[in-house]
Design a protein around this motif. Structure first.
Motif, short mmCIF file in Angstrom:
data_model
loop_
_atom_site.label_atom_id
_atom_site.label_comp_id
_atom_site.label_asym_id
_atom_site.label_seq_id
_atom_site.Cartn_x
_atom_site.Cartn_y
_atom_site.Cartn_z
N SER A 28 0.82 -1.21 0.00
CA SER A 28 0.00 0.00 0.00
C SER A 28 0.85 1.26 0.00
N GLY A 29 2.07 1.18 0.52
CA GLY A 29 2.96 2.32 0.54
C GLY A 29 3.92 2.28 -0.63
N SER A 30 4.97 3.07 -0.50
CA SER A 30 5.97 3.13 -1.56
C SER A 30 6.92 1.95 -1.49
N GLY A 31 6.93 1.24 -0.37
CA GLY A 31 7.84 0.11 -0.24
C GLY A 31 9.18 0.47 0.34
N SER A 32 9.41 1.77 0.57
CA SER A 32 10.74 2.13 1.07
C SER A 32 10.74 3.25 2.07
N ILE A 44 10.98 -9.12 5.44
CA ILE A 44 12.15 -9.20 4.56
C ILE A 44 13.38 -8.95 5.40
N VAL A 45 14.45 -9.65 5.11
CA VAL A 45 15.70 -9.47 5.84
C VAL A 45 16.30 -8.12 5.46
N VAL A 57 7.66 -16.57 7.85
CA VAL A 57 8.11 -16.18 6.51
C VAL A 57 9.16 -17.17 6.03
N THR A 58 8.86 -17.81 4.89
CA THR A 58 9.83 -18.72 4.28
C THR A 58 10.67 -17.98 3.26
N ASN A 59 11.65 -18.63 2.71
CA ASN A 59 12.49 -18.02 1.68
C ASN A 59 11.67 -17.65 0.45
N GLU A 60 10.72 -18.51 0.10
CA GLU A 60 9.88 -18.24 -1.06
C GLU A 60 9.03 -16.99 -0.84
N TYR A 61 8.46 -16.89 0.39
CA TYR A 61 7.61 -15.75 0.70
C TYR A 61 8.44 -14.46 0.74
N GLU A 62 9.65 -14.57 1.28
CA GLU A 62 10.52 -13.39 1.34
C GLU A 62 10.91 -12.92 -0.05
N ALA A 63 11.20 -13.85 -0.94
CA ALA A 63 11.55 -13.48 -2.31
C ALA A 63 10.39 -12.78 -3.00
N LEU A 68 7.86 -7.58 -4.81
CA LEU A 68 6.80 -6.58 -4.70
C LEU A 68 7.37 -5.22 -4.29
N GLU A 69 8.38 -5.27 -3.42
CA GLU A 69 9.00 -4.01 -3.01
C GLU A 69 9.69 -3.34 -4.19
N THR A 70 10.40 -4.12 -4.99
CA THR A 70 11.09 -3.58 -6.16
C THR A 70 10.09 -2.94 -7.12
N ILE A 71 8.97 -3.62 -7.35
CA ILE A 71 7.95 -3.08 -8.25
C ILE A 71 7.37 -1.78 -7.70
N ALA A 72 7.12 -1.74 -6.38
CA ALA A 72 6.57 -0.53 -5.77
C ALA A 72 7.52 0.64 -5.88
#
Length: 427
Positions: A28-32, A44-45, A57-63, A68-72
């Motif tokens: 919902s936010g900018s991700g950063s 996320i680590v 949170v698994t590795n798959e979920y973190e990835a 999603l953060e990169t896209i945001a």
């Protein structure tokens, strides 16, 4: 979203049910920036953050969350829309004067014009994107800021950011204004001050109440109250007036002036004995409190209206040296000197009782008034009598009032006050 790969079935089900909610909050936010940082560190680590990673949170979920953060972040990047002249803020026109010094040819001038157009386009887009009213362009500081920036060579200058403007620079400017106003505030104790209030509605239809301090015909803005969510009865208005008095200092306040609305009159009865405006002929910024009683007398000679003066008006009338002069008394057969008018004497004594609570001080003030009204001692000298008519009341008291110090102090305060709230009105 697929369920988590975990041998614990309960964990798998609870994680599946919360995946969508977490994803929606995360994107919902900018991700950063902003309040999403703790949530991002939770799923996320993130290096150098002391927030424990969610055990679900698994590795798959973190990835997936990282993607999603990169896209945001990419979506949040500002799109560089070209200006009408074809340039952008990242690709401004080239200033040829920096490449060819001393060149005054048509080509260099053309590039200089292009730079001017680009700067104008940047300024215009600032207005459009921030929703600034166009009359900001008339602000002298807006003009001087860009003029100074264009003519001064400040290499690598970066404009102040949001926090610096709203904290450090704001406090610096506030302190500077307070310093500039201090000489005016320093005269309040000696000359007194009138608190003037008036209400109006701004362009956003908000009911505002202005408060100004007037001393020696010099207005100073104190505050503007937004009364949108308030019930503006007499108690609310009285509360605002009392708060303003505490800011100015009760020892400095001579009178309170508002408009003639009923709620303001009712509030005046709570704060102090109400002082009402007299006529539109007194609707001026000039120091004319001492003229109020005379204006009512002149009006009554023509129409049968009831006087609406206060003890303060009568005291100011009594301290006007001109009203003891033959030139003023001869202008009307019904006029008498203030000390011979029973009504004025009664109101004046009432005002002095309120002003001097100590009986000894009140006796001294009364004795001084006898000396002033009967022109005894130094006040009976030729120059003093002549100048009662030639000088303004304030000038006369400054020149000849030292022999009656208590009365002089009151006179200088009263005769410097206005008689209406016109200076607080929004013109």
């Amino acid at each position: 979203m697929s369920s988590q790969r975990n041998n614990n079935t309960g964990v798998e089900n609870s994680t599946t049910n919360s995946d969508t909610r977490l994803t929606n909050q995360f994107t919902s936010g900018s991700g950063s920036t902003g309040s999403d940082k703790p949530l991002k560190a939770y799923v996320i680590v993130v290096e150098q953050r002391r927030i424990a990673i969610c055990p679900k949170v698994t590795n798959e979920y973190e990835a997936e969350m990282t993607e999603l953060e990169t896209i945001a972040i990419e979506k949040a990047k500002r799109v560089q829309v070209p200006f009408p002249n074809g340039t952008t803020s990242l690709n401004p026109p080239i200033d040829m004067s920096k490449r060819r010094r001393g060149s005054d040819g048509p080509l260099a001038k053309a590039f200089n014009n292009e730079a001017r157009d680009h700067l104008s386009a940047e300024i215009a887009r600032l207005f459009y994107t921030a929703g600034l009213p166009f009359n900001v362009a008339k602000n002298p500081h807006f003009i001087s800021a860009f003029t100074y920036a264009a003519n001064a060579s400040i290499s690598g200058y970066v404009p102040p950011n949001y926090n610096f403007i709203r904290t450090t620079m704001f406090q610096r400017e506030k302190n500077n204004v307070e310093k500039l106003l201090q000489p005016i505030k320093g005269t309040w104790y000696e000359k007194g001050v009138s608190i003037v209030s008036d209400g109006w509605i701004d362009a956003q239809k908000r009911p505002l109440i202005n408060f100004m301090a007037i001393s020696n015909a010099t207005p100073m803005f104190l505050n503007a109250i937004d009364g949108t969510t308030e019930f503006k009865d007499k108690h609310y208005i009285a509360k605002l007036i009392l708060e303003t008095i505490s800011v100015v200092g009760a020892q400095n306040v001579v009178q309170i002036i508002t408009d003639n609305a009923l709620v303001c009159k009712a509030a005046g009865s709570i704060v102090e004995e109400p002082i009402y405006d007299m006529l539109r002929s007194c609707d001026t910024n000039e120091s004319n409190l001492h003229l109020v009683y005379e204006k009512w007398d002149s009006m009554i000679e023509q129409v049968k209206w009831t006087k609406s003066h206060t003890p303060l008006h009568c005291l100011a009338h009594s301290l006007n040296p001109r009203y003891y002069c033959r030139q003023w008394l001869d202008q009307s057969p019904n006029r008498v000197a203030p000390h011979r008018d029973n009504e004025i004497c009664t109101e004046r004594k009432h005002c002095l009782r309120n002003y001097f609570a100590d009986a000894h001080e009140r006796l001294e003030a009364t004795t001084e008034f006898v000396k002033f009204s009967s022109a005894e001692g130094e006040l009976g000298q030729f120059d003093s009598l002549q100048d009662r008519w030639n000088l303004t009341p304030k000038e006369w008291w400054i020149t000849y009032g030292s022999s009656v110090p208590k009365l002089q102090s009151i006179a200088l305060k009263l005769l410097s006050q206005p008689s209406s709230s016109s200076c607080a009105e929004r013109n």
